[in-house]
Write an enzyme that holds these catalytic residues in place. Structure first.
Site: not given
Length: 438
Positions: A206, A361
């Protein structure tokens, strides 16, 4: 932005470095202990420090030192990977091993299996001997050779394992929970007066770790997320009132969603945790989406997994995962259903295509830029450990690699500032309202 104090940026060391470095490099290639990386990248914030004669805040520069703390011939190192999967884990493992073996001549490197669980001795899987043959091609695969796990383990048992295996440096690859665990291990090591270094390599796809400009896996995630957005856009323009909805990773920070939206140029709404929105009302998201369909007959919506949790969560019935984090509600499925319901109630025909590429991903091998980045992270982690530095994380700041105390790096979560240039570019690219209150 609150600036850290000089003590906040001070990296602990195990003691004086007396062993000449075996690295085959020119004398001016080594980093001096006094080399620092300024927190500021422009001159204006420096003026108060220059005028008062105070030294501006700066991080210790990463890199090889002329003298090291450990004798490589007598050293055993350990590596552990924790938390969720992320592109580049194997690249970092391989880089650390290659640097320790080729650069310093360390012969014994252990890989502890399945995260901190493998350090407790409770796991039935013994440590892997990380030979050059074993790690030769792991960077071509996603995931982690060592396996991973979530959740805290007994600190004393983990240090017992380090002592039993005669480990002098432990490399921990993981996110903020892993780094907090690494710092707790350091505290127990200090209490026992042991000479064991603990070096953190930040793994957060992130990109939400504070005081580091970039974390590995992020570039790969943005690149692959753009492919999902492309698919959503193709589906949307191929249908009357077509809506492509893509949910991307980002528990507390919407960096993947923001950068993937900018990279694609096809996103009309980017919803992130840092910018609250309402569903209903004249200025809410659904009304804005309806206006967009009326104008262009298609729309692409990107939502970060942590967005809209204030709408979904019941404060009286919140759950936590194994790491102690709030278990998020699925905002992607929620939005898909709410969009469908909204337009059905208005008698407006729409087609909604929902794409969630998150686990696809996470499990990918690292892309080219991330592979190079992981290589450098692993090298600087090895240099830090060999120099006897400890309780630190390797970061990137102002285009230089740095050593940051773990306590500073996990003190807060890096988030998008809604007043920043980044978010302004998102608003200009998507055309979405600056706010969507009810």
């Amino acid at each position: 932005m609150e600036l850290p104090s000089p003590s906040d940026v001070q990296v602990p060391t195990l003691g004086a470095c007396t062993v000449p470095s075996p690295l085959p490099m020119a004398e001016d290639g080594f980093i001096d202990e006094g080399d620092r990386v300024l927190l500021f990248s422009s001159t204006r914030p420096l003026q108060p420090f220059l005028q008062s004669g105070r030294e501006p805040p700066a991080f210790e520069m990463a890199g090889p030192r002329r003298k090291i703390f450990f004798d490589p011939k007598k050293l055993t190192c350990g590596i552990v990977t924790c938390g969720g999967l992320c592109p580049g884990l194997n690249d970092v493992i391989r880089s650390i091993v290659l640097t320790l073996r080729h650069g310093y001549g360390v012969q014994r490197i252990l890989g502890f299996r399945y995260g901190y669980l493998g350090l407790t001795g409770k796991s039935s899987d013994p440590p892997l001997e990380l030979t050059l043959e074993l790690i030769s091609t792991i960077h071509e695969r996603g995931g982690t050779l060592l396996g991973s796990s979530r959740g805290p383990q007994d600190i004393s048992e983990m240090v017992d394992t380090l002592v039993r295996q005669n480990v002098g440096i432990l490399f921990t690859i993981g996110g903020d929970g892993t780094l907090r665990g690494a710092s707790a291990i350091c505290q127990e090591i200090t209490r026992r007066q042991l000479s064991i270094a603990v070096i953190g390599v930040p793994k957060t796809i992130d990109n939400d770790l504070d005081w580091t400009m970039r974390s590995f896996g992020f570039t790969t995630a943005v690149s692959e997320a753009r492919e999902s957005i492309y698919a959503a856009h193709t589906e949307a323009v191929g249908a009357y009132n077509g809506i492509g909805l893509v949910k991307l990773m980002g528990r507390h920070s919407g960096f993947i969603s923001a950068h993937a939206s900018l990279a694609s140029g096809d996103v009309n709404f980017c919803l992130v945790p840092e910018v609250p929105f309402s569903l209903h009302g004249e200025k809410g998201f659904l009304a804005a989406l309806e206006r967009r369909l009326g104008q262009r007959r298609h729309a692409v919506v990107v939502v970060a997994e942590g967005a809209g949790q204030d709408i979904l969560q019941d404060p009286a019935h919140q759950e936590q995962d194994a790491s102690g984090n709030l278990r998020l509600k699925d905002v992607g499925v929620f939005l898909r259903d709410q969009i469908g319901l909204h337009f059905r109630e208005r008698g407006i025909e729409t087609t909604v295509k929902y794409i969630d590429p998150s686990y696809t991903i996470r499990s990918l091998p690292a892309g080219a830029l991330d592979s190079e980045f992981c290589l450098m992270l692993g090298q600087h982690a090895a240099h830090a450990g060999m120099a006897g530095k400890t309780d630190l994380v390797v970061g990137l700041w102002n285009q230089n690699f740095t050593y940051i105390p773990i306590s500073l790096s996990v003190a807060r979560t890096k988030k998008i500032d809604p007043r920043s240039d980044l978010w302004q570019r998102v608003l200009e690219t998507t055309g979405q309202p600056a706010s969507m209150p009810g």
